[in-house]
Design an enzyme around this catalytic site. Sequence first.
Site, mmCIF file in Angstrom:
data_model
loop_
_atom_site.group_PDB
_atom_site.id
_atom_site.type_symbol
_atom_site.label_atom_id
_atom_site.label_comp_id
_atom_site.label_asym_id
_atom_site.label_seq_id
_atom_site.Cartn_x
_atom_site.Cartn_y
_atom_site.Cartn_z
ATOM 1 N N GLU A 183 0.740 -1.195 0.075
ATOM 2 C CA GLU A 183 -0.099 -0.008 -0.087
ATOM 3 C C GLU A 183 0.904 1.373 0.050
ATOM 4 O O GLU A 183 0.688 2.220 0.695
ATOM 5 C CB GLU A 183 -1.002 0.049 1.177
ATOM 6 C CG GLU A 183 -1.905 -1.037 1.177
ATOM 7 C CD GLU A 183 -3.198 -0.721 2.282
ATOM 8 O OE1 GLU A 183 -2.815 0.085 3.255
ATOM 9 O OE2 GLU A 183 -4.122 -1.246 2.157
ATOM 10 N N GLU A 253 -6.700 -7.563 -0.295
ATOM 11 C CA GLU A 253 -7.405 -7.518 1.181
ATOM 12 C C GLU A 253 -8.949 -7.176 1.088
ATOM 13 O O GLU A 253 -9.377 -5.972 1.029
ATOM 14 C CB GLU A 253 -6.609 -6.410 1.907
ATOM 15 C CG GLU A 253 -5.103 -6.948 2.111
ATOM 16 C CD GLU A 253 -4.579 -5.644 3.138
ATOM 17 O OE1 GLU A 253 -5.132 -5.155 3.916
ATOM 18 O OE2 GLU A 253 -3.271 -5.689 2.983
HETATM 19 C C1 GAL Z 1 -4.229 -2.340 5.269
HETATM 20 C C2 GAL Z 1 -2.935 -3.081 5.351
HETATM 21 C C3 GAL Z 1 -2.978 -4.257 6.111
HETATM 22 C C4 GAL Z 1 -3.758 -3.974 7.449
HETATM 23 C C5 GAL Z 1 -5.193 -3.663 6.929
HETATM 24 C C6 GAL Z 1 -5.992 -3.415 8.335
HETATM 25 O O1 GAL Z 1 -4.065 -1.259 4.947
HETATM 26 O O2 GAL Z 1 -2.378 -3.351 4.128
HETATM 27 O O3 GAL Z 1 -1.599 -4.606 6.504
HETATM 28 O O4 GAL Z 1 -3.048 -3.106 8.124
HETATM 29 O O5 GAL Z 1 -5.017 -2.231 6.381
HETATM 30 O O6 GAL Z 1 -6.205 -4.427 9.129
#
Ligand code: GAL
Length: 830
Positions: A183, A253
């Site tokens: 990110e 994610e």
């Molecule tokens: C994203 C990040 C993850 C985790 C998630 C929130 O932005 O890539 O590593 O932090 O947010 O749980």
Amino acid sequence: MSRPSYCVLVLCFAVLLFGSLSSATDISFDGRGLKIDGERTLILSGSIHYPRSTPEMWLDLIKKAKEGGINAIETYVFWDAHEPVSRQYDFSGNLDLVRFIKTIQNEGLFAILRIGPYVCAEWNYGGFPVWLNNIQNITFRTNNEAFKHEMRNFTTFIVNMMKHENLFASQGGPIILAQIENEFGNVKNGYYGQDGKDYVQWCADLALSFDVGVPWIMCQQKDAPQPIIDTCNGFYCDGFTPNNENSPKMWTENWSGWFQDWGDRRPHRTVKDLAFAVGRFFQYGGSLMNYYMYHGGTNFGHTSGGPYITTSYDYDAPLDEYGNLQQPKWGHLRNLHLILLSVQKTLLYGYRRDIDYGNMMSATVYNYEGKCVAFLGNANESEDFTINFQDNNYTVPRWSVTVLPDCFTEVYNTAKINSQTSIMVNRPNQADDGSEPYKLQWVWRRETIEDIKKNGLVRDSVITTNKLLDHLSVTNDTSDYLWYMTRLDINPGDPFCDKTVTLYVHTYGHVLHAFVNSRFIGTQFAINGKYEFVFEKNVKLKPGTNDISLVSVTVGLQNYGDDIKDVPIGIHGPVQLIDYAANVTKDLSSNEWIYKVGIHGIKQQLNKVHTRHQHNWRAEALPTNRPFVWYKTTFPSPLGTDPVVVDLLGLGKGEAWVNGRSIGRYWPSRTAPKDGCPYKCDYNQPYTGHECATNCGKSTQRYYHIPREFLDDRENVLVLFEEFGGTPDDLTVQTVTVGTVCAHAYDNNNLQLSCQGGRVFTDIRFASFGDPEGTCGSFKRGTCEAPWALSYIQNNCLGRESCVIPVSEYYLGPTSCHSSEYRLAVEAVC
Ligand code: GAL
């Protein structure tokens, strides 16, 4: 012994060559999907972070993921854990990355390796080793030579380790994708400018130079250079389009819930909404989706980031913190996965046509080789719609997606849940005869309150200087605790002598304790996500020498943001004595300050099982509500296989160890706000992380996971360092298992009901097939019901660990009313 003949050698060589070539998998991609050996393949992946569980749990977690219709496991790689000291590596125990990836491989699943090495992940310092701070001129995550040198070193180390074990798909291994950075697109533009852009290119060049034979991804990176695939992270990614038409639409994610902070409510994301997001993504051309997290697990030791991330990293994931199926989340998603996988060819190769019905109602049809798959999507937040699709009427509830795998039969709707709801219960660890909950017996010791000795020195101090130093610059995060100590001489004529005045300390947190002349003055901690605060408490100084000891405590290092290295921590000053009435101030900020890292009990290894300091524990006069105390007890291992927790309600804040292994920081006295938990959890709108929160007004985290592998068959030692003050009187060791099982399933489904840990169904509290109402725990009969539902379920489930109920009139009897849809409601006890 004779030498092997030339022919035998050639044969061996050929076998080796052929063997490795034949097992190699070719991974490529195009705009529609990842291709495995030339065939576009739908990837349904789940994040499981290996250090957040134990090697003994891995197989079970991965098997449960596989059974849940998951075909890939994703993990980050945790740099700070693997390289705790520069060039000294650790891959032991739950850091055994190779074993983890091989466990995935042995189950026949793919692996996605997100190397980072910046990972965020609510992990301490986002995965950066704190020793990086000591490298001259280093700036993280930008075009900085010192940083790039370290990043190259670690990523090369990991890639070589994977290659050495043949773990990339190109070598016959399970790893089909690798990620560089994480990110970066979210931070770089505003902060790093051109250097950030150059860094992105450098990351891409570095990744490609590794020549791993599988594609690389960058998440949330709109300018990811080709052929790196840019991917989406978020609660919804159906609207995402990659930056190149040759890149497939991937969702790295899909947040299955959310993380929790000390002092915050417990987040929940409904499975209805999660399934809706998945349905939409595949309706609109998605090809790979990964749940972040599928199993969240536990932040053992000091691994949690934040600041203020709780020890539990449950995340409301389909597998709960301990590895139990979280139902109905696991089951409802499983049903969706199985359908998506069964039609993957049509989705990834088919001709796609979108139909807009207006009002956020749409249909998407995929046609391929005579097969047809349709999604009917209703993104309207308030209205259900009945639409006519290919001459048939379908009612699609608000905020839901219906899947018609043959463009005709409705087999799944994201809002209609046909899997069981499990209500977990905690059972106390029983005494040997099974009768009474096991009562813990405690011994205790004081923690040393550090102060300046007669000679003006402090034992084991690290630095003496005339200024206030940043917490992290002194501790290097080798401990949460840093003592700031100063001495001042007060003459009898001094305006501060023998008078109650205010000790004023400005700190950047996270927690501060103050002692004057070894007497405890007070504690304060950061609240509401604001870590900078002012501590003000009354003190009285005596004539002569006075010692002030301030203890600054960290609770996880920041893991997200563009400047984590520049975030101040601890006491930067001013530190003052103020007589507000007389309007005089004595500034101590430039006094001589002596620094000491850590607490004495850790140095004495009081947290370990066998140490030479065993005999100084006391059994009498167990202190309560006293800060800086050690407690110790022993307990037998609970019988069975259900996960084990310790209930620490009654304690303040500190750290707990079982048989010498840290189960993490605890802080049960920290409660969630009283408000902000809805009475009913049901929303039909975009999730933001707050809807459906629970636990209002209660302890943020009272239960702490003790993995069974930490336990000994005979006796176990639990040690607590209590920093705030509390009482261990009511602590209990417990097991967590399924207590009640409920279901509210629609007809023409097979409903599977299961207990856990070898337990069987002992009672069917409610069963009605027709139009029952209510929710688990408060089901009510409707206006009509089938006659045999209760007896069918009693006959098929009682005394069994699990049973399958065909939800239909054929088995449960005719219902006496005319409804468009019959439902079965069951409440059963394990
Ligand atoms: C994203 C990040 C993850 C985790 C998630 C929130 O932005 O890539 O590593 O932090 O947010 O749980």
